[in-house]
Design an enzyme around this catalytic site. Structure first.
Site, PDB file in Angstrom:
ATOM      1  N   ASP A  65       0.802  -1.219   0.000  1.00  9.30           N
ATOM      2  CA  ASP A  65       0.000   0.000   0.000  1.00  9.30           C
ATOM      3  C   ASP A  65       0.835   1.269   0.000  1.00  9.30           C
ATOM      4  O   ASP A  65       0.402   2.296  -0.509  1.00  9.30           O
ATOM      5  CB  ASP A  65      -1.008   0.005   1.150  1.00  9.30           C
ATOM      6  CG  ASP A  65      -0.405  -0.314   2.501  1.00  9.30           C
ATOM      7  OD1 ASP A  65       0.823  -0.440   2.613  1.00  9.30           O
ATOM      8  OD2 ASP A  65      -1.189  -0.442   3.467  1.00  9.30           O
ATOM      9  N   ASP A 110       3.866   0.632  13.056  1.00 10.18           N
ATOM     10  CA  ASP A 110       3.140  -0.636  13.091  1.00 10.18           C
ATOM     11  C   ASP A 110       3.842  -1.791  13.790  1.00 10.18           C
ATOM     12  O   ASP A 110       3.193  -2.579  14.455  1.00 10.18           O
ATOM     13  CB  ASP A 110       2.747  -1.100  11.682  1.00 10.18           C
ATOM     14  CG  ASP A 110       1.701  -0.202  11.065  1.00 10.18           C
ATOM     15  OD1 ASP A 110       1.148   0.636  11.778  1.00 10.18           O
ATOM     16  OD2 ASP A 110       1.436  -0.343   9.866  1.00 10.18           O
TER      17      ASP A 110
END
Length: 888
Positions: free
Chosen positions: A71, A481
């Protein structure tokens, strides 16, 4: 889990980081930045994965040819010989950083050399540029770009649906692209070179994740989300007649054309109340399979169904493996076994707890089995075993209670593909890796199949901060993350990310310069502390306490001796503490949200910056005083660092194109600053080991110098600069952090926003000096030279090569040209980092403006793609000017 990556990209745009060095004075007294070039070898500090993989695409004609899209981290091609992934979009530059977000990929099954990528990261204002379709005729080794009149969203909601980009399997000059934001369906009839809207397509979509979101992120219309051809309705060279299109509309999700796109209609009898995430067609049995969810994903989804549509009769059959009332997830991952088309698999992509689920049918969806079942709750029986020994951090250091297990089977499992040539191989993407198996059919025989990470080479972390201590581990990283890692060996995957606590995102870290065993990090966590400390160089951690009001990590600084810390967290003002943060006190004289750093010599001196003002504390962070210096960047897109070993020596980089932007240097703790002329823009600054004979540490910056964007090095306090990356290695946005290695001259660690931690080593070694200036139009050199010619990739009819030219003489080159003759009539197709001419088999490559200066003992490189037939032998003789080079 990956929501933080949205913020990483936004901060990348809104909070550029900066670098510095003092000006060299020319004879007329004006400042000058002289550019040279060096050839670097670039690698990733291995993490293996770290982010969401929303798409995996196998070529249907050639075995072992597969691609993956991420992404925010570009696209990759599978290398079967090494079982690794090769990055394909590292050439994306600073100005086009949005092109690292890949919303769709298509691999041409008529001509497997061709691959297409639809790129663009955000459809709202966060990405200022429109999207594009990039096309390659050499499997992604080089690209051409067709810009679109609208934006694409590789990191937008709904990015796991697809594929939005599709090639007509019978007439491969025809492609379709589903657009978001109400822009409709688009078509190319010239192999992706130009695009036009299909104006008669009846539905542009209407689904929004959150219509009330004023940022434009969650409120974007997710648009047209996949295109699928029924190859049985066409013949070679003629456009396929039946085309199915998925639309983000809960009531009208599937459309069809039966006349090669001339007319379109809603497919009658289709389910409503759901979005069709995937549409996969089995032309052998005449079935279109559809995976439905009530939401667009990749995080959300509470209900789902699977359906089968008979293309000949128009019959719809609900083949859901679970009754809708029993679902708490949507379906998305969907694949067929092309060797056995009645075999279908699907994923429960949004089943976060206790685990994702994978379903398999061998009778076209008539009956299903699951990857795992409950025996007696909460105990599970798995059809699989998991081996994460190659990426042990995938356990997250967790010890969950049943029915949860570690490592998890996955989450956000929107991509799932069975190899069309190998029924035993399956790959699927998660929010952190690509998992796969090579004995999948064990599922049907009742024995367990083995799942392992199949992700080596795919590096997809967003990097917020980097540190390279003088002793201990060479690299500490702060990541989105996955928190961050301590690398004791850059070539190996660390056993675990930072734990105790596990921050979802680490925003800043620092070590004590004279006591590198003391390390501090701060970050984001939904519930729990936001600061942690280590006394063993980051190997083990313990949590500190939060001051009242803390909502996020912010920035943190450790005193030079580790005796105290200053923290500027989100949600409250700047704080300081002695010891390890058992209690904090508010700092005076400095505004909330300031960036903080420490002096690397004086343990009581700390620095801060906010909104154009530089602040200094000489009492351990208790009080700060604003510097009277003016002319610094007015905004907060700034990074600054204090030089190890010299008190009060500070470099500051940052700014914006509509105001002050560049690199500043202070030798008096920020009381006064000198702006380096010749440095047009700078966004990070870091220091590394000094060159032999140099009295000052090496400077590194991500900057624009001499009109060229790149990664730069200076060994003489910024008087001269060497660009050390090249056009093939740009990695989009590199503005978060940079640091040299204090132990290895020339080694630099570069942050990326989605391509992990990249590190480079000089091919020239430690030759000293700043790289020298000179006029690139001076005569071609005649000194000694050496050449390395390496074929880095080869396929039927095509190849890619890298060439390194070394100046082995005693004087600098101020311009160069390299000549050679191909032994087998090869032809160059595209060449980068040099200009070239070719006449027959004879080739001459010449420097471009920025890499004409090559110091003695240094080298310069370029690469190219070309075509060959028969054999692809290497040239055996090279000349620079009239001088023959040694060849290795």
């Amino acid at each position: 889990m990956r929501r933080t990556r949205i913020l990483a990209a936004v901060l990348a745009l809104a909070a550029g980081l900066l670098a510095g060095s003092p000006p060299a004075l020319a004879a007329d007294g004006t400042a000058k930045a002289a550019l040279a070039a060096d050839t670097y070898t670039w690698k990733n500090a291995r993490i293996d994965g770290g982010g969401f993989v929303p798409g995996i695409v196998f070529n249907r004609k050639e075995k072992n040819l597969a691609y993956a899209r991420t992404d925010i981290g570009g696209a990759y091609r599978w290398q079967e010989s090494s079982k690794t992934w090769t990055p394909l979009l590292d050439s994306v530059g600073w100005d086009d950083w949005g092109h690292t977000g890949v919303v769709s990929l298509a691999s041409d099954s008529v001509d497997p050399n061709k691959v297409y990528a639809a790129v663009g990261t955000y459809t709202n204002s966060w990405d200022p540029k429109n999207g594009a379709v990039m096309r390659s005729s050499d499997r992604g080794a080089s690209w051409q770009t067709a810009n679109l009149p609208f934006k694409l969203g590789g990191n937008m909601p709904g990015r796991g649906m697809g594929e939005r980009l599709a090639i007509d399997p019978n007439k491969n000059s025809v492609l379709y692209l589903g657009a978001p934001s109400g822009k409709g369906l688009w078509r190319s009839t010239d192999s992706g070179a130009t695009w036009a809207q299909v104006t008669n397509f009846p539905n542009v979509g209407n689904y929004q994740q959150d219509p009330s979101d004023t940022s434009g992120y969650a409120s974007d219309n997710q648009g047209i989300v996949w295109v699928t051809f029924d190859e049985s309705t066409g013949t070679s060279g003629n456009a396929t007649k039946s085309i199915y299109v998925g639309v983000a509309d809960l009531q009208n999700s599937v459309y069809r054309s039966t006349d090669a796109g001339a007319t379109w209609s809603r497919v009658a009898g289709q389910p409503t109340g759901y979005l069709a995430h995937k549409g996969v067609l089995d032309a052998v049995n005449g079935y279109l399979y559809l995976a439905y969810s009530d939401k667009g994903g990749p995080y959300d989804g509470g209900k789902g169904q699977l359906w089968r549509y008979a293309t000949a009769t128009g019959t719809w059959t609900n083949i859901s493996p679970v009754a809708e009332a029993d679902t708490y997830y949507g379906f998305s991952g969907l694949t067929l076994d092309r060797q056995k088309p009645g075999t279908v698999m699907a994923t429960a992509y949004s089943s976060w707890w206790p685990d994702t689920q994978i379903f398999r049918s061998t009778d076209s969806g008539g009956t299903w089995t699951r990857a795992w079942d409950y025996t007696s709750y909460p105990n599970r029986a798995n059809r699989f075993t998991m081996d994460v020994s190659s990426s042990p951090w995938l356990t997250w250091g967790a010890n969950p209670s049943p029915p949860e297990q570690t490592p998890k089977l996955g989450w956000m499992t929107e991509s799932l593909e069975i190899d069309p040539f190998n029924s035993n191989r399956m790959m699927y993407g998660t929010g952190a890796t690509i998992y796969g198996t090579e004995n999948l059919t064990n599922w049907d025989s009742g024995s367990q199949f083995t799942i392992r990470p199949m992700v080596q080479g795919l590096e997809e972390t967003a990097v917020n901060d980097l540190a390279s201590p003088p002793t201990g581990a060479p690299l500490l990283s702060a990541l989105g993350d996955v928190g961050g890692f301590r690398h004791t060996d850059l070539t190996k995957v660390p056993s675990m990310m930072f734990t105790s606590p596990n921050f979802t995102t680490t925003t800043s870290l620092d070590f004590a310069e004279t006591n590198p065993n003391t390390v501090v990090r701060v970050g984001n966590l939904d519930s729990g502390p936001h600061v942690a400390f280590s006394t063993d160089n980051g190997a083990n951690w313990f949590a500190g306490s939060d001051p009242s009001g803390v909502s996020g990590g912010g920035t943190v600084a450790a005193a030079a001796d580790g005796s105290r810390f200053v923290w500027s967290p989100d949600g409250t003002g700047v704080q300081y503490t002695t010891g390890f943060g058992s209690s904090w006190s508010a700092s005076a004289g400095i505004p909330a949200g300031a960036i903080v750093e420490s002096d690397r010599v004086d343990p009581k001196t700390f620095y801060g910056f906010k909104s154009g003002k530089f602040y200094v504390s000489s009492d351990g962070g208790a009080t700060f005083t604003a510097s009277a210096a003016s002319g610094l960047p007015a905004g907060d897109s700034v990074r600054f660092k204090a030089l190890p070993g010299v008190k009060g020596d500070v470099w500051l980089a940052g700014g914006a194109s509509d105001g002050a932007y560049g690199l500043w240097h202070s030798t008096d703790s920020g009381a006064s600053w000198t702006k380096l002329a010749g440095v047009d823009q700078a966004d990070t600054v870091g220091f590394g080991k000094a060159a032999t004979g140099a009295s000052y540490q090496t400077l590194y910056t991500s900057a624009k110098i001499g009109g060229v964007r790149g990664i730069f090095r200076s060994t003489d306090k910024g008087a001269n600069w060497t660009r050390i990356n090249d056009d093939a290695h740009q990695w989009g946005w590199t503005g978060a952090a940079i640091t040299g290695d204090p132990r290895v001259y020339g080694r630099v660690y570069v942050s990326t926003n989605g391509r992990g931690v990249v590190y480079g080593d000089s091919s020239a070694g430690d030759s000293g000096g700043g790289g020298g200036g000179g006029d690139p139009t001076d005569p071609t050199p005649t000194g000694a030279c050496a050449v390395t010619y390496k074929i880095t990739n080869q396929w039927t009819g095509g190849f890619q090569a890298d060439v390194q030219v070394s100046n082995t003489g005693s004087t600098a080159w101020t311009g160069w040209s390299l000549g050679w003759t191909f032994p087998n009539g090869q032809t160059i197709g595209q060449l980068w980092n040099a200009e070239y001419t070719q006449s027959g088999s004879a080739v001459t490559a010449r420097n471009v403006g920025w890499n004409g200066n090559v110091a003695a003992g240094s080298s310069v490189g370029f690469g190219f793609t070309g075509s060959w037939s028969g054999t692809n032998g290497k040239p055996t003789a090279f000349t620079v000017g009239d001088q023959s080079c040694t060849v290795s």
